[in-house]
Design an enzyme around this catalytic site. Structure first.
Site, PDB file in Angstrom:
ATOM      1  N   HIS A   1       1.785   1.426 -43.360  1.00 12.38           N
ATOM      2  CA  HIS A   1       2.033   2.939 -43.162  1.00 12.38           C
ATOM      3  C   HIS A   1       2.438   2.390 -41.694  1.00 12.38           C
ATOM      4  CE1 HIS A   1       1.335   5.463 -46.779  1.00 12.38           C
ATOM      5  NE2 HIS A   1       0.735   4.490 -46.928  1.00 12.38           N
ATOM      6  N   THR A   2       3.918   1.514 -41.442  1.00 15.47           N
ATOM      7  CA  THR A   2       3.907   1.375 -39.800  1.00 15.47           C
ATOM      8  C   THR A   2       3.473   2.086 -39.453  1.00 15.47           C
ATOM      9  OG1 THR A   2       6.134   1.019 -40.393  1.00 15.47           O
ATOM     10  CG2 THR A   2       4.538  -1.034 -40.508  1.00 15.47           C
ATOM     11  N   CYS A   3       4.381   4.042 -39.336  1.00 14.23           N
ATOM     12  CA  CYS A   3       4.384   4.980 -38.874  1.00 14.23           C
ATOM     13  C   CYS A   3       2.900   4.921 -38.207  1.00 14.23           C
ATOM     14  CB  CYS A   3       5.550   6.298 -38.460  1.00 14.23           C
ATOM     15  SG  CYS A   3       6.955   5.586 -39.518  1.00 14.23           S
ATOM     16  N   PHE A   4       2.006   4.682 -38.716  1.00 10.20           N
ATOM     17  CA  PHE A   4       0.670   5.053 -38.263  1.00 10.20           C
ATOM     18  C   PHE A   4       0.014   4.422 -38.328  1.00 10.20           C
ATOM     19  CE2 PHE A   4       2.647   8.699 -41.082  1.00 10.20           C
ATOM     20  CZ  PHE A   4       2.868   9.628 -40.412  1.00 10.20           C
TER      21      PHE A   4
END
Length: 104
Positions: A69-72
């Protein structure tokens, strides 16, 4: 902590991954191959906010491969039964996945 999968993850990264594979892992989890110059504690998410690198355990029956989850700056690691299984699945995930790609 005491979670074996989390411990195995760091052992595999330290003992089995070369610099190129570590860079691919960082790309897989954070969306960037270069780490934060001041370390993991100040990694930024896509929204510009600080998002520390984190590991979450997930059920193997639902997700057989690690998910990112690259956003997180988070990686979901299935509850593997052995360090060897984690090593193989993680290696496959970081070498064949595009950023944020889900292998289901």
């Amino acid at each position: 902590g005491d979670d074996p999968v989390c411990r195995w993850f760091w052992e595999v990264v330290r003992e089995n991954f070369d610099q190129e594979t570590r860079a691919r892992l960082l790309q897989f989890v954070t969306g960037t191959a270069g780490g934060a110059s001041r370390g993991f504690s100040v990694l930024q998410g896509n929204d510009g906010n600080i998002r520390t690198f984190s590991i979450r355990d997930v059920d193997t029956t639902q997700y057989p491969f690690p998910r990112s989850h690259t956003c997180f700056n988070r990686i979901d690691l299935p509850d593997y039964k052995s360090k060897e299984e984690l090593h193989e699945r993680l290696k496959i995930a970081v070498s064949t996945s595009a950023t944020g790609f889900d292998m289901e």
